[in-house]
Design an enzyme around this catalytic site. Structure first.
Site, PDB file in Angstrom:
ATOM      1  N   CYS A 120     -13.523   5.901  19.635  1.00 57.82           N
ATOM      2  CA  CYS A 120     -14.304   7.014  19.121  1.00 57.82           C
ATOM      3  C   CYS A 120     -15.049   6.525  17.885  1.00 57.82           C
ATOM      4  CB  CYS A 120     -13.405   8.210  18.810  1.00 57.82           C
ATOM      5  SG  CYS A 120     -12.139   7.864  17.579  1.00 57.82           S
ATOM      6  N   HIS A 156      17.283  -4.669 -11.543  1.00 59.88           N
ATOM      7  CA  HIS A 156      16.719  -4.336 -10.227  1.00 59.88           C
ATOM      8  C   HIS A 156      17.686  -4.827  -9.161  1.00 59.88           C
ATOM      9  CE1 HIS A 156      14.088  -4.352  -6.719  1.00 59.88           C
ATOM     10  NE2 HIS A 156      13.219  -3.632  -7.397  1.00 59.88           N
TER      11      HIS A 156
END
Length: 709
Positions: free
Chosen positions: A29, A631
Site C-alpha cells: 500500500c 546496575h
C-alpha cells in the site's frame, strides 16, 4: 577469489519472512509491504524490526504480516519481486490432511479472523487508490487557493472551458471511484477484476445515467415539492428500477463485488476449464448487472445515505460530541486500517449533501499526530539522535505536505507508548475547538495537510483548531519526552558511547546542563562533557590501577573513600563487560561483579536518589558528593521488574550493607540477559582518581573501588 557482496534490504526482508518458499502473495500500500505467508511462525520479527529502512512490523491473523517501509515502499516492493529467488514464490502451498482438519476446527471455534478479513476487504479496496486520491485532493487544494485569492471563481456555474477542464482532472477520480473500487475489491476476492469493473461501469454509462429525469419511454420522474428533490424510476422488462447517479458511490461496488465473488466462483465450478474464459464472465455480467441495477445499487445508496444521515444528525444535535469523537477515534482506527469506512462516508456526504462535515474534525487528529512527530524531531535534534531525526523528518514531511499519517504512526508513535496519550490530548483540544466554533465543512474530499487548508470552510476556524492540536501535542511530547527517564538516559549513554567510538575515543562535546541526570529509572545516566572526557581518560587510569593492585594505591593523592561490593562474586574490569556503554566508561569508572547470589546491598552510606521501577538500577549520592550507580544485569530493564524484589525507595537514607533488592538470577538467565552487576562512579570527572580492584573473588561489603577527591 570472489569478493562478497553486500546483502540488499530486499534480500534481508525476504530472509526475515522465512524465504520465498514461505510467501503465498505479496502486495503493498502507501507505506507497507503486505505479505500473505504460508507459516507466520517462520517470521523473524526482531531481525526485521532491526533493519535500516524498516519502520516497524505488524503481525496479523491468518498468517498475514505487514512490514512498514514508508514512502519508499514501491521501490522496495519492486526490489523484492525482482529477486531471482522470487520466481517460484507466490503459489499456494498444498495443505496436509492434518492442516485442513485444523483449519476447519479453527473456523468452528468462532475465532474473529472473519472480522479481520472483513476490514481487510474494505481497506484493500481503497489502499491502491491512495496515490490518485492524494493527487486529486492536491488539484482541488490548488484550485481552492486560486479561488481564495480571487484568481478564479472555483464554484461558479459559468466557468470558462479552461477551468471546466481543470475540474475534470480531479472529478475523474471521485466520479469514477466506484469502478476503481470494484476492480480492487474483485482483485482482493481473487476473481477477475475487470468483470467487477465492467459490472459497475454498466450503471455509470451515459446510456444509464441519461435516463434520469428524461422523457425516455418507460421512465417516470416524481418530484417532491417539499424537499425539492426528484426520483426517477424506469420500467425494465416490466419491473420497476430506481435510477441513481452512482458517481462517487463506494458502498455499491463493495456490496456488488461481495455477491459477484460468490456467483463467479460458483460458475467456475459449473463450467469446464476450457470454456471458462468465455462463459464465466458472460454469465457473471448477465446476472450481476441487472442485480446491481435493480437491487444492490439502490440498497447501497440507501445504506450510505442512512449512515451519512445518522452522523449528520449527531453533528447537528450534538456538534461538540461529534467534533470530539471523530479525532479521538481515528488514532485507533488508522493503525488497523479501519478508517476507510469513515472515509467512504465522506464521499457519500459530498455526493448527497454537497459537502462533508467529517473531514474538519478529522483534520485535528492528523495535525495532532504531526505535532507529536514535530516534538520527537525537536527532541532528536536536542539529544543528537541521528536515526530518529531522519525518521521524524521524513514522517513530518509526509504528514504536513501529503496528509499521510502512517510514517508517523508506524515509524515513531506506536514504538513509544508515551506518545499516544499526549497526542490524544492534542486531538481533544482540536476537537473541542471545532465543536465550540460550530464545525468545519468542505465540499471536496481532501487529505488533511497544509496544502489542503483552503478547501475547508470557515478556513480561519479550521486553522485555529489544527494549530491548537498541533502545538499541544508537540509541546506535551517535547517537554515530557517520548522516552521514559530510563530510556532517555540509556539512549543518551549509547549515543555518547557511539560518538566516542566515532571520534576515536574522544567523547562528544558537553551536553546542556539540563540534560544531565544522576541516574535514570532504568539504569543509565548522561554525563556532562567534562565528565565524559574524564571518563574516557579514566579508562586508561583505571587499567593502570587494576594492574598496580591495592599495594600501589597509597601513592595516589588525597584521602581515599572506599566503595564496597554490592554483591558477592568475581570482580572484573569494565573493559570486560559486554555492554559498550559501560565498557567505554561513558558512565564513569567502576567494576563489574559476576554475582554468586541475588542479594544486592548498598556499597556506601548515602541517599537513594533514584530507584528504578523495574528494580534493576539504583542511584546513590554520598555525603561527600560521590554519585554511585548500581546496575543489575544487562538489558534487564526489558524484564519489567520480574524477578526483582526491591526493598528500598527513592529518597531513603541508607547505610553501607543495607539490603537494596533480592534478585532471582535464574529468572534473569532464563530471560537471556547477563547477570553481571555493575557499579560505577558517575561523576568520575570530579574526582582525583577512581581506582577499581579487579581479578578477585569477594564477599558483599568487601572493598572493590577507592575514590580520591
Amino acid at each position: 577469489m570472489n569478493t562478497p557482496t553486500t546483502e540488499s534490504l530486499a534480500e534481508k526482508i525476504l530472509r526475515g519472512v522465512g524465504g520465498p518458499e514461505n510467501i503465498e502473495s505479496l502486495t503493498h500500500c502507501a507505506t507497507r509491504l503486505r505479505f500473505q505467508l504460508h507459516d507466520g511462525e517462520k517470521v523473524d520479527q526482531a531481525a526485521l524490526d532491526a533493519l535500516d529502512g524498516v519502520m516497524g512490523t505488524v503481525p496479523q491473523s491468518g498468517d498475514r504480516f505487514q512490514i512498514v517501509i514508508g514512502g519508499a515502499v514501491a521501490g522496495v516492493y519492486s526490489d523484492v519481486m525482482n529477486l531471482p529467488s522470487m520466481s517460484g514464490a507466490g503459489t499456494p502451498r498444498p495443505q496436509s490432511d492434518a492442516e485442513v482438519k485444523a483449519e476447519i476446527r479453527a473456523k468452528g471455534r468462532g475465532r474473529f479472523a472473519w472480522l479481520d478479513n472483513f476490514f481487510e476487504y474494505l481497506s484493500d479496496s481503497f489502499r491502491p487508490l491512495l496515490g490518485v486520491l492524494l493527487g486529486a485532493s492536491l488539484i482541488i487544494a490548488i484550485a481552492s487557493m486560486l479561488d481564495a485569492f480571487g484568481v478564479v471563481d472555483f464554484r461558479s456555474a459559468d466557468k470558462s472551458a479552461t477551468w471546466v477542464f481543470v475540474d475534470s482532472m480531479w472529478r475523474s477520480v471521485l466520479y469514477f471511484l466506484p469502478i476503481m473500487v470494484a476492480y480492487n475489491a474483485a482483485k482482493k476476492l481473487k476473481i477477475d477484476p475487470w468483470v467487477g469493473a465492467a459490472v459497475m461501469a454498466a450503471v455509470m454509462t451515459p446510456n444509464f445515467t441519461g435516463m434520469i429525469g428524461s422523457k425516455t419511454p418507460g421512465v417516470v420522474t416524481h418530484t417532491n415539492a417539499t424537499l425539492g428533490t426528484s426520483e426517477s424510476v424506469a420500467h425494465v422488462f416490466g419491473l420497476p428500477m430506481q435510477l441513481n447517479d452512482y458517481g462517487g458511490q463506494v458502498f455499491v461496488p463493495l456490496l456488488m463485488v461481495a455477491l459477484l465473488a460468490l456467483v463467479y466462483k460458483g460458475l467456475k465450478r459449473i463450467f469446464p476449464e476450457n470454456v471458462q474464459m468465455v462463459f464465466v464472465p458472460f454469465f457473471s455480467m448477465l446476472i450481476m448487472i441487472p442485480m446491481t441495477a435493480f437491487l444492490i445499487g439502490p440498497m447501497g445508496v440507501w445504506a450510505g445515505n442512512g449512515l451519512g444521515t445518522g452522523l449528520s444528525w449527531l453533528n447537528g444535535h450534538a456538534p461538540l460530541v461529534f467534533a470530539i469523537v471523530i479525532p479521538m477515534l481515528y488514532p485507533f482506527l488508522v493503525p488497523l486500517g479501519l478508517h476507510w469506512p469513515l472515509n467512504a462516508l465522506m464521499l457519500v456526504n459530498i455526493n448527497t449533501l454537497g459537502y462533508d462535515f467529517i473531514q474538519g474534525p478529522m483534520g485535528t487528529w492528523n495535525f495532532a499526530c504531526f505535532g507529536a512527530t514535530a516534538g520527537v524531531l525537536a527532541l532528536s535534534i536536542r539529544h543528537r539522535e541521528k536515526d530518529m531525526r531522519q525518521t521524524a523528518t521524513g514522517a513530518l514531511a509526509a504528514g504536513l505536505l501529503g496528509g499521510i499519517s502512517e510514517p508517523s504512526l508506524y515509524g515513531i508513535h506506536l514504538r513509544f507508548k508515551r506518545i499516544y496519550p499526549r497526542m490524544l490530548v492534542g486531538c481533544l483540544v482540536g476537537g473541542v475547538i471545532i465543536g465550540l466554533l460550530g464545525g468545519v465543512n468542505t465540499k471536496a474530499f481532501a487529505f488533511t495537510s497544509l496544502l489542503t487548508i483552503p478547501v475547508f470552510n470557515p478556513m480561519i476556524k479550521y486553522i485555529i483548531a489544527i494549530s491548537a492540536a498541533f502545538f499541544t501535542s508537540m509541546a506535551l511530547v517535547y517537554f515530557s519526552d517520548y522516552r521514559t527517564k530510563e530510556e532517555r538516559a540509556e539512549a543518551n549513554a549509547e549515543r555518547d558511547a557511539a560518538e566516542a567510538t566515532t571520534r576515536g575515543g574522544i567523547p562528544a562535546p558537553a551536553a546542556p546542563a539540563d540534560d544531565r541526570e544522576l541516574v535514570a529509572v532504568g539504569a543509565a545516566a548522561t554525563v556532562t562533557g567534562a565528565s565524559a572526557a574524564s571518563a574516557a581518560s579514566a579508562a586508561s587510569a583505571g587499567s593502570a590501577a587494576v594492574s598496580a593492585g591495592p599495594a600501589d594505591v597509597s601513592a595516589a593523592a588525597g584521602e581515599g573513600i572506599e566503595l564496597a561490593a554490592p554483591v558477592a562474586g568475581h570482580v572484573v574490569g569494565l573493559g570486560e563487560v559486554e555492554d559498550p556503554v559501560f565498557a567505554s566508561r561513558a558512565l564513569g569508572e567502576g567494576v563489574g561483579i559476576e554475582p554468586a547470589d541475588g542479594r544486592v546491598v548498598s556499597p556506601v552510606d548515602g541517599e537513594l536518589i533514584t530507584v528504578a521501577d523495574t528494580g534493576h538500577a539504583f542511584g546513590i549520592r554520598t555525603a561527600d558528593g560521590i554519585e554511585v550507580l548500581i546496575h543489575i544485569g544487562i538489558d534487564t530493564v526489558q524484564m519489567k521488574g520480574e524477578g526483582f524484589d526491591v526493598r528500598v525507595e527513592s529518597g531513603q537514607k541508607i547505610s553501607a550493607g543495607d539490603l537494596l533488592a533480592e534478585v532471582d538470577l535464574d529468572a534473569v538467565r532464563a530471560a537471556g540477559h547477563p547477570t553481571i552487576t555493575l557499579m560505577t562512579v558517575l561523576n568520575t570527572a570530579d574526582m582525583a582518581s577512581v581506582e577499581p580492584y579487579t581479578g578477585q573473588d569477594v564477599a558483599a561489603g568487601a572493598r572493590v573501588v577507592t575514590v580520591r577527591r
